[in-house]
Design a protein around this motif. Sequence first.
Motif, PDB file in Angstrom:
ATOM      1  N   GLN A 273      -1.987   4.175  -0.472  1.00 57.28           N
ATOM      2  CA  GLN A 273      -2.081   3.815   0.943  1.00 57.28           C
ATOM      3  C   GLN A 273      -2.674   4.948   1.771  1.00 57.28           C
ATOM      4  O   GLN A 273      -3.474   4.708   2.682  1.00 57.28           O
ATOM      5  CB  GLN A 273      -0.704   3.419   1.485  1.00 57.28           C
ATOM      6  N   GLN A 274      -2.302   6.180   1.489  1.00 56.12           N
ATOM      7  CA  GLN A 274      -2.892   7.313   2.222  1.00 56.12           C
ATOM      8  C   GLN A 274      -4.416   7.249   2.144  1.00 56.12           C
ATOM      9  O   GLN A 274      -5.110   7.364   3.165  1.00 56.12           O
ATOM     10  CB  GLN A 274      -2.404   8.635   1.608  1.00 56.12           C
ATOM     11  N   LEU A 275      -4.937   7.087   0.921  1.00 54.96           N
ATOM     12  CA  LEU A 275      -6.387   7.068   0.753  1.00 54.96           C
ATOM     13  C   LEU A 275      -7.014   5.873   1.459  1.00 54.96           C
ATOM     14  O   LEU A 275      -8.027   6.017   2.165  1.00 54.96           O
ATOM     15  CB  LEU A 275      -6.741   7.056  -0.732  1.00 54.96           C
ATOM     16  N   LEU A 276      -6.444   4.691   1.292  1.00 57.96           N
ATOM     17  CA  LEU A 276      -7.034   3.508   1.915  1.00 57.96           C
ATOM     18  C   LEU A 276      -7.047   3.619   3.434  1.00 57.96           C
ATOM     19  O   LEU A 276      -8.060   3.321   4.089  1.00 57.96           O
ATOM     20  CB  LEU A 276      -6.269   2.261   1.479  1.00 57.96           C
ATOM     21  N   HIS A 277      -5.944   4.024   4.018  1.00 59.94           N
ATOM     22  CA  HIS A 277      -5.892   4.163   5.478  1.00 59.94           C
ATOM     23  C   HIS A 277      -6.905   5.204   5.969  1.00 59.94           C
ATOM     24  O   HIS A 277      -7.633   4.968   6.943  1.00 59.94           O
ATOM     25  CB  HIS A 277      -4.482   4.569   5.922  1.00 59.94           C
ATOM     26  N   ARG A 278      -6.939   6.340   5.315  1.00 52.74           N
ATOM     27  CA  ARG A 278      -7.809   7.413   5.789  1.00 52.74           C
ATOM     28  C   ARG A 278      -9.281   7.086   5.575  1.00 52.74           C
ATOM     29  O   ARG A 278     -10.122   7.410   6.417  1.00 52.74           O
ATOM     30  CB  ARG A 278      -7.436   8.725   5.090  1.00 52.74           C
ATOM     31  N   MET A 279      -9.597   6.437   4.456  1.00 61.22           N
ATOM     32  CA  MET A 279     -11.004   6.107   4.210  1.00 61.22           C
ATOM     33  C   MET A 279     -11.481   4.985   5.132  1.00 61.22           C
ATOM     34  O   MET A 279     -12.651   4.960   5.523  1.00 61.22           O
ATOM     35  CB  MET A 279     -11.216   5.729   2.752  1.00 61.22           C
ATOM     36  N   ASP A 290      -8.317  -5.232   7.369  1.00 63.75           N
ATOM     37  CA  ASP A 290      -7.379  -4.813   8.417  1.00 63.75           C
ATOM     38  C   ASP A 290      -5.932  -5.051   8.006  1.00 63.75           C
ATOM     39  O   ASP A 290      -5.011  -4.597   8.690  1.00 63.75           O
ATOM     40  CB  ASP A 290      -7.663  -5.571   9.716  1.00 63.75           C
ATOM     41  N   ALA A 291      -5.720  -5.752   6.902  1.00 65.61           N
ATOM     42  CA  ALA A 291      -4.357  -6.001   6.417  1.00 65.61           C
ATOM     43  C   ALA A 291      -3.773  -4.805   5.682  1.00 65.61           C
ATOM     44  O   ALA A 291      -2.609  -4.862   5.252  1.00 65.61           O
ATOM     45  CB  ALA A 291      -4.342  -7.223   5.489  1.00 65.61           C
ATOM     46  N   VAL A 292      -4.514  -3.719   5.519  1.00 66.00           N
ATOM     47  CA  VAL A 292      -3.975  -2.561   4.817  1.00 66.00           C
ATOM     48  C   VAL A 292      -2.729  -2.066   5.550  1.00 66.00           C
ATOM     49  O   VAL A 292      -2.691  -1.961   6.772  1.00 66.00           O
ATOM     50  CB  VAL A 292      -5.030  -1.444   4.688  1.00 66.00           C
ATOM     51  N   GLY A 293      -1.693  -1.800   4.793  1.00 60.96           N
ATOM     52  CA  GLY A 293      -0.417  -1.361   5.358  1.00 60.96           C
ATOM     53  C   GLY A 293       0.574  -2.474   5.586  1.00 60.96           C
ATOM     54  O   GLY A 293       1.782  -2.225   5.675  1.00 60.96           O
ATOM     55  N   LEU A 473       6.633  -0.090  -2.506  1.00 62.46           N
ATOM     56  CA  LEU A 473       5.649  -1.035  -3.014  1.00 62.46           C
ATOM     57  C   LEU A 473       4.808  -1.598  -1.873  1.00 62.46           C
ATOM     58  O   LEU A 473       5.177  -1.523  -0.706  1.00 62.46           O
ATOM     59  CB  LEU A 473       6.364  -2.196  -3.716  1.00 62.46           C
ATOM     60  N   GLY A 474       3.682  -2.222  -2.237  1.00 66.09           N
ATOM     61  CA  GLY A 474       2.916  -3.032  -1.301  1.00 66.09           C
ATOM     62  C   GLY A 474       2.006  -2.244  -0.378  1.00 66.09           C
ATOM     63  O   GLY A 474       1.734  -1.072  -0.561  1.00 66.09           O
ATOM     64  N   GLY A 475       1.513  -2.955   0.629  1.00 70.00           N
ATOM     65  CA  GLY A 475       0.588  -2.369   1.597  1.00 70.00           C
ATOM     66  C   GLY A 475      -0.869  -2.580   1.257  1.00 70.00           C
ATOM     67  O   GLY A 475      -1.741  -2.426   2.116  1.00 70.00           O
ATOM     68  N   ALA A 476      -1.162  -2.931   0.005  1.00 66.96           N
ATOM     69  CA  ALA A 476      -2.529  -3.268  -0.412  1.00 66.96           C
ATOM     70  C   ALA A 476      -2.414  -4.431  -1.386  1.00 66.96           C
ATOM     71  O   ALA A 476      -2.849  -4.364  -2.528  1.00 66.96           O
ATOM     72  CB  ALA A 476      -3.215  -2.079  -1.059  1.00 66.96           C
ATOM     73  N   GLY A 504       1.676   0.058  -7.715  1.00 67.54           N
ATOM     74  CA  GLY A 504       2.683  -0.630  -6.932  1.00 67.54           C
ATOM     75  C   GLY A 504       2.215  -1.098  -5.579  1.00 67.54           C
ATOM     76  O   GLY A 504       2.817  -2.011  -4.996  1.00 67.54           O
ATOM     77  N   ALA A 505       1.145  -0.525  -5.044  1.00 67.67           N
ATOM     78  CA  ALA A 505       0.639  -0.942  -3.734  1.00 67.67           C
ATOM     79  C   ALA A 505       0.151  -2.381  -3.740  1.00 67.67           C
ATOM     80  O   ALA A 505       0.105  -3.031  -2.695  1.00 67.67           O
ATOM     81  CB  ALA A 505      -0.489  -0.010  -3.285  1.00 67.67           C
ATOM     82  N   ALA A 506      -0.216  -2.912  -4.900  1.00 61.96           N
ATOM     83  CA  ALA A 506      -0.715  -4.287  -4.985  1.00 61.96           C
ATOM     84  C   ALA A 506       0.402  -5.312  -5.125  1.00 61.96           C
ATOM     85  O   ALA A 506       0.150  -6.517  -4.998  1.00 61.96           O
ATOM     86  CB  ALA A 506      -1.671  -4.414  -6.171  1.00 61.96           C
ATOM     87  N   VAL A 507       1.628  -4.864  -5.381  1.00 60.99           N
ATOM     88  CA  VAL A 507       2.752  -5.792  -5.605  1.00 60.99           C
ATOM     89  C   VAL A 507       3.085  -6.490  -4.290  1.00 60.99           C
ATOM     90  O   VAL A 507       3.362  -5.831  -3.289  1.00 60.99           O
ATOM     91  CB  VAL A 507       3.980  -5.038  -6.154  1.00 60.99           C
TER      92      VAL A 507
END
Length: 550
Positions: A273-279, A290-293, A473-476, A504-507
């Motif tokens: 999530q850190q990488l996705l949000h920052r990128m 825009d659904a990230v997080g 978990l989740g957020g992506a 786990g971010a995809a769960v």
Amino acid sequence: MTALAFDHDVVIVGSGFGGSVAALRLATKGYRVHVYEAGRRFADDDFAKTSWNLRRYLWAPAIGCYGVQRIHRLPHVMILAGAGVGGGSLNYANTLYEPGPAFFADPQWAALADWDAELAPHYATAKRMLGVVARYPHDGPVERIMAGAANDLGVGDSFRRAPVGVYFGTPGETVADPFFGGDGPDRTGCTLCGNCMVGCRVGAKNTLAKNYLPLAERLGASIEPLRTVTEVRALDGGGFAVTSVRTGARMRPDRRTVTAEQVVLAAGTWGTQQLLHRMKDSGALPGISDAVGRLTRTNSEALDGAVAVSVPEGLGLARGIAITTSFHVDERTHVENVRYGPGSNLMGALASGLVPGGRPLLARLGALLGSALRHPITTLRLSSLRRWSERGIIALVMQTVDNSLTLSLKRSFGRRVLTSAQGEGEPNPSHLPGAHLAAQAIAARMQAAGGVPAAARGSWPEVFGIPMTAHFLGGAVVSGSPEQGVVDPYHRVWGHPGLHVVDGAAVPANPGVNPSLTITAMAERALSHWPRRGGADERPIQAVLADRQD
């Protein structure tokens, strides 16, 4: 740009349950694979002997600690995670349950496939690879206390021995690889020392460093530890530039950039999530949804427990592996016992008295103070860290409740950092009544077994309204369109189909059980759909997938 013009076919960020599956399966399919891992590589005897060896146990590179235990903090949750080559498998509790029907039927993804049937063969593969023993094979006082507590709560029929990823063999005896026909490392039989979550110095725990990762390296995958990925940038001609620095370095970061045709993000939910949000924020990956997080999950989790003021010599609460049994307080609340080995008492510093939820902070603090004033000697004895792991049973409580957080970036001291807000579904709980019931039942049974006073205990984060989770978990999450989530059903990031989230971010939902087996199975499924290197890709293009949802 041709594939050979890239430095690597695939760069994988992280070496946990998702990244390790990706490394092996892609190496098997002929890809040139490079894995970056922020943590260090551990041999068995590199792990801390007890949790008091902070440099080898805690993860805090800024102060020279490069251990296995990460701790992160958000406004609504405290997160326990893993670090090192093998990710969370190094300090997880070896517990490998499959989730129940509620997980597969969650509305976030239920319409996309019959997930129970779809994932079934991949669960089977994951169990074989992780060496799952269907039932913990030993019996002791903790197992009897848990069975008794379940009976006392009227849910004795839900009690079971946990499925675990451990080589039991003959205690202390080392044998040639018993799992992969000699292709894996030698293994040593479990000695029931209880320090699974500090790091297995025996060599019995089936960490990813004992299965997926060494097999991937045999096939040519390269793993580079102590490298932290700071940027993934989409290239105009296709592919990605991946920039990393030396972990923990401030003065000489040794910044390097490589190119890859495809990138797999598997840095754990926090890191991914850190990488996705920052990128997304920087424009390096402008197509990210825009659904990230959104739909960030804590497994609706709480850590409570029971501690005795003392225990008789030889009772043996700390003998065994980390988690051995479980029961259900109700249909959506799952309780497991957790133990640390003798001497590993550091986590006891997080324990507090048990206070009722749903009350203002001052009332909770007042209740603790009042109890301490009424029973000062007992309070001091219960709060002591001396032999804490040998005097208590932690109750890890998880739920399938549909609650979530929404993560975003905020500016703090000139940096952009993650923050949280309540998300969709029910509010993320700050306490679980079922956890308190379980802790009280366990305390009563412990007192009966040991013949000394025992009490249910909570945690200081919970007192302040901040639950703890070891399963962030989740957020992506997997989704049918970029409006609904970050990755498609094949784990490709919407808008950047060469970028994948396989951890786990995809769960998409709270599994209500330890998620490691599910993360592994979902990764096995996602990687099974990749073509062999140079072969035809039979996965539908993202535009077709999104049109189907419309």
